[in-house]
Write a protein that holds these residues in place. Sequence first.
Motif, PDB file in Angstrom:
ATOM      1  N   LEU A 921       0.837  -1.205   0.000  1.00 21.85           N
ATOM      2  CA  LEU A 921       0.000   0.000   0.000  1.00 21.85           C
ATOM      3  C   LEU A 921       0.876   1.261   0.000  1.00 21.85           C
ATOM      4  O   LEU A 921       0.639   2.200  -0.777  1.00 21.85           O
ATOM      5  CB  LEU A 921      -0.927  -0.008   1.212  1.00 21.85           C
ATOM      6  N   LEU A 922       1.897   1.271   0.867  1.00 23.64           N
ATOM      7  CA  LEU A 922       2.774   2.440   0.919  1.00 23.64           C
ATOM      8  C   LEU A 922       3.560   2.596  -0.382  1.00 23.64           C
ATOM      9  O   LEU A 922       3.742   3.703  -0.887  1.00 23.64           O
ATOM     10  CB  LEU A 922       3.736   2.315   2.101  1.00 23.64           C
ATOM     11  N   HIS A 923       4.004   1.472  -0.936  1.00 26.11           N
ATOM     12  CA  HIS A 923       4.799   1.531  -2.172  1.00 26.11           C
ATOM     13  C   HIS A 923       3.953   2.034  -3.348  1.00 26.11           C
ATOM     14  O   HIS A 923       4.357   2.936  -4.083  1.00 26.11           O
ATOM     15  CB  HIS A 923       5.359   0.142  -2.473  1.00 26.11           C
ATOM     16  N   HIS A 924       2.766   1.452  -3.541  1.00 26.30           N
ATOM     17  CA  HIS A 924       1.929   1.838  -4.684  1.00 26.30           C
ATOM     18  C   HIS A 924       1.397   3.259  -4.529  1.00 26.30           C
ATOM     19  O   HIS A 924       1.260   3.991  -5.521  1.00 26.30           O
ATOM     20  CB  HIS A 924       0.774   0.853  -4.849  1.00 26.30           C
ATOM     21  N   GLY A 925       1.071   3.638  -3.288  1.00 22.20           N
ATOM     22  CA  GLY A 925       0.627   5.004  -3.077  1.00 22.20           C
ATOM     23  C   GLY A 925       1.721   6.008  -3.364  1.00 22.20           C
ATOM     24  O   GLY A 925       1.482   7.066  -3.962  1.00 22.20           O
ATOM     25  N   ASP A 926       2.952   5.657  -2.972  1.00 25.39           N
ATOM     26  CA  ASP A 926       4.089   6.541  -3.261  1.00 25.39           C
ATOM     27  C   ASP A 926       4.318   6.653  -4.768  1.00 25.39           C
ATOM     28  O   ASP A 926       4.611   7.735  -5.288  1.00 25.39           O
ATOM     29  CB  ASP A 926       5.333   5.990  -2.561  1.00 25.39           C
ATOM     30  N   GLU A 927       4.188   5.523  -5.500  1.00 21.98           N
ATOM     31  CA  GLU A 927       4.318   5.568  -6.957  1.00 21.98           C
ATOM     32  C   GLU A 927       3.243   6.455  -7.589  1.00 21.98           C
ATOM     33  O   GLU A 927       3.517   7.232  -8.512  1.00 21.98           O
ATOM     34  CB  GLU A 927       4.210   4.153  -7.535  1.00 21.98           C
ATOM     35  N   ALA A 928       1.997   6.318  -7.114  1.00 24.47           N
ATOM     36  CA  ALA A 928       0.919   7.144  -7.655  1.00 24.47           C
ATOM     37  C   ALA A 928       1.203   8.635  -7.414  1.00 24.47           C
ATOM     38  O   ALA A 928       0.960   9.480  -8.288  1.00 24.47           O
ATOM     39  CB  ALA A 928      -0.409   6.741  -7.031  1.00 24.47           C
ATOM     40  N   MET A 929       1.739   8.953  -6.235  1.00 24.04           N
ATOM     41  CA  MET A 929       2.067  10.356  -5.948  1.00 24.04           C
ATOM     42  C   MET A 929       3.154  10.868  -6.896  1.00 24.04           C
ATOM     43  O   MET A 929       3.065  11.985  -7.421  1.00 24.04           O
ATOM     44  CB  MET A 929       2.541  10.472  -4.500  1.00 24.04           C
ATOM     45  N   TYR A 930       4.178  10.053  -7.149  1.00 24.15           N
ATOM     46  CA  TYR A 930       5.238  10.473  -8.061  1.00 24.15           C
ATOM     47  C   TYR A 930       4.709  10.641  -9.471  1.00 24.15           C
ATOM     48  O   TYR A 930       5.145  11.519 -10.219  1.00 24.15           O
ATOM     49  CB  TYR A 930       6.401   9.481  -8.026  1.00 24.15           C
ATOM     50  N   ARG A 931       3.788   9.778  -9.884  1.00 30.01           N
ATOM     51  CA  ARG A 931       3.197   9.955 -11.216  1.00 30.01           C
ATOM     52  C   ARG A 931       2.420  11.255 -11.289  1.00 30.01           C
ATOM     53  O   ARG A 931       2.427  11.945 -12.310  1.00 30.01           O
ATOM     54  CB  ARG A 931       2.304   8.761 -11.550  1.00 30.01           C
TER      55      ARG A 931
END
Length: 945
Positions: A921-931
């Motif tokens: 959850l933390l990893h995918h959320g961080d990726e979405a924020m960077y996108r």
Amino acid sequence: MRLRSFIRLPFFSLTAQRWLLVLALLVQGAFIAGYLYLEHNWIEAGVVRSLKNVSSLHQRSFEQLESTLDYQLAAAGEAVWVMSDSRNYWSAQHALLQKELKKAWLDTIVVLDPAGNIVALDSSVPVSSTLPPAALANNSFKDVPRYQAFQDSLDESTAFFVSFPNAPELGGGGIVNYRRITLPDGHSLGTVIGFTSLSRLSTLLNTDAARGFNLGENGILSIADGHTQQRLYRYLYSGDSAAGREAGIQTSLPPSIKRSVYRDTRYGPDVKFSQSPVDGVERLVVSAPLNNGQWLQLVGASKAAYLFNWRIQVAFSMLAFAALCVLQWLLLGFFQRNRQQRALLDLVLDNVDALAYIKTSERRFVYVNAKTATLIGLPADQIIGRLDSEVVPQAAADDYYAKDRQVFDSGRKHSGMDAFTAPGDKPRYYMAVRVPVHLPGQPPALIGFSTDVTELQEQTLARQAAEQELAAHNHALWLNNQVLEKLGQNASLSEVLDTMLRIINDYRPGMLSTVFLVADNGRELVGCAAPDLPVSWWHATARMPIVEGNGSAATAVLRSETVIAEDIATHPCWAATRERALNARLRAAWAIPIKNGEGRILGVFSMYKREPAAPDAHDLALLGDYARLAQMVIERARLAEALQESQDRYRLIAENSKDMIWVMDYPFLTCSYVSPSAERLRGWTAEKILEQRLEEMVSPRSVNQVRERLQESMRRIGEGDLSARFITMELEHLHKEGHSVPCEVVANIMLDSAGRPTHIVGSTRDITRRKMAEDAIRKMAFFDQLTGLPNRRMMEDRLIQLLALAQREQRKLSLLFVDLDRFKAVNDAHGHQAGDWLLEQVAVRMRAILRESDTASRVGGDEFVILLPDAHQIEDAILVAEKIRFALEQPFFMDDGVELDISSSIGIVTYPDQANNVRDLLHHGDEAMYRAKKSGRNATMTSTR
């Protein structure tokens, strides 16, 4: 350069257009026809030569035979006349003629007197078959026209053919020879006539073994009248033993052979083509004169016979040529399709967004597509056939060949990353695939395909840098949390620092960290913590004078600056202790002084390595961070020590009637004694407290706590565990003014001689200040000091609890990852105080939007994570995210009127749609924020997982 440049077929250019193939077929056909025509002429010329040889041989044989017969007839005639005076004339005459018949191969001999009367006659065949009927009837030749013509002539001899159709045993005819008999004085004695049948003539002239010629099937040898062209003698020869031979006068022939039957040839007037009226066979005929031109010798060979093999060859050649035409036409279609496919392959390879090439094990290019040629900067024609080191930099060529060698050695496909730097350009990265191939007539080769992944590689490097930064940030948070937790547990300074250094050493493998404290005298460094350093070095540096040459730590204190010794073996600041450090296998040492807020040096933070090394910018930044953290630990530890000393003094005072000392009766739980200090603690006098029940002295929660603890202690005492008599617990005492006072209660259950509890003796100490300190420390461990929001640790604990609840109740929840845009610009333009104020205001606006069940946490410098346990649908999370984004893009006005403008990039992830655990959850959320940030900022993005 096209792919067929190295797989070129000889027929390939011919298949470019169909008319070229037609022209090639016509040329091939003309060549075959010309060859067959020449071979026909060669065969025919050879037959002409053979026929001429046969004709010449036969002509000589005939002339020799004719001379021999003429001589023998003359001899026989003269002998008859000589013997005419003998008494045994008739018997001697007969014997002589019989001898001459056998000797001269004659069938009949007739001797005439000068008047033409028959003087002597002998024959090996019936006379009626050889002599004219008139001669037999009159016993004289004087009425025979041929004899009369001979007598009228002046010739010594003559010969002519006669026909006897009714005498097949003679071959149908023969040759008649007339010969005059004269004395030396010229007086005529008469005439000798000889007859040789065609059967005997054929035997004499045409014996194969004797003559050595073969006219082939349907070959013919004949003699015709030189003037009338009447066929006088015809000998039919066949090489087939079953056909046999046929000789004689051909009575079925017309009396003459028309000239139209013959056709001229290019071999001269004596060579003709002849169509036989008898058998219809066309022959090649060679003519030659006989008997002074009286007769004409004809030697012929069947055209069908001598051209039989040639015609078979013509038929075979026509079939082969037809097959060749069909095959070449099929090959035309095949090669045209092949050419189209190769052209299409070239087009695809030249337009595909990848490098394609073929190299041999000798490092030579045999094919490159257009993109490869463009990258190298040379035309494809100038690359093919050259070594890789001739067209690319040597270092890159050697690196490529090392990877190529792996393919050649293993015989298997190899994948990996290649880097190429064109002159004046930045490095480009390619994902390369190498596959071994075997080309006809070529050494081992490989096909390479390389896709440009420069942008992806740069993104990967950026992501790795961000991950490294995030990891460093997380490490810093974890380190801080662990240190604060230890501080919250009232651990000693050395224990806290030891925990801190172990975490640092685990995070930086190969690093050996230590902390020195400046002694009270200010002239020595005292080792405080070094969990992984050799014991020998730890003992040697337990107390170390602060002088030059005594190591990086002492020098850092003397100079009040960071000291980097990349190699202890050569650095001058290690002159005094170099030998001991090298014996401890230490080769590099970096030291930074630990200073308090006033700039006073508290100690030194040092890092050692076992091989020479220089720190990079990241290492130097970490050194500063670790030094600041060590400063906080040292100051807090010293503060805690001071607090502990204060508490000890307070206890001493409390024991001297400043703590509330009390005695409580058991089991009634009423006080029988309370020290005077109780009034200061609770506001009531000691006398008033003696009248109160337990429920009036402590809070309801503490009442239950006391009863449960006493019940447990009594049970254990009853089981013989006397240690249960001692009780220490924290209770909330009720104050007269209505508030509760946190107190620490230390009690001892007193027993009688029978071991039964009678009363409880204890003391109560006000721990309000300690609780406040513990709460402050706890808040530091779980909350952000600037914004008051939960920190990452508390957020993760809260997330774990929410995930467990959501899993039990089968429901969804959402997380928002918020990153402030242009926050660094605010810090740079207005200072960190403005940045801190901005972060506080951001937290305020977030709280105003969120519900009580939501949790907003600050997990980094300008990063926030928001837990939305009630956002069960992605649309709910997007709505909240948009509210936050809209709120944060509104201007912030400071007290001095300065306007601060920022925005936010928000990533959204939902459990369990995108992930089902904390890490993902933390990893995918961080990726979405960077996108969202890369898409242009001030945007909201959901996870694509």
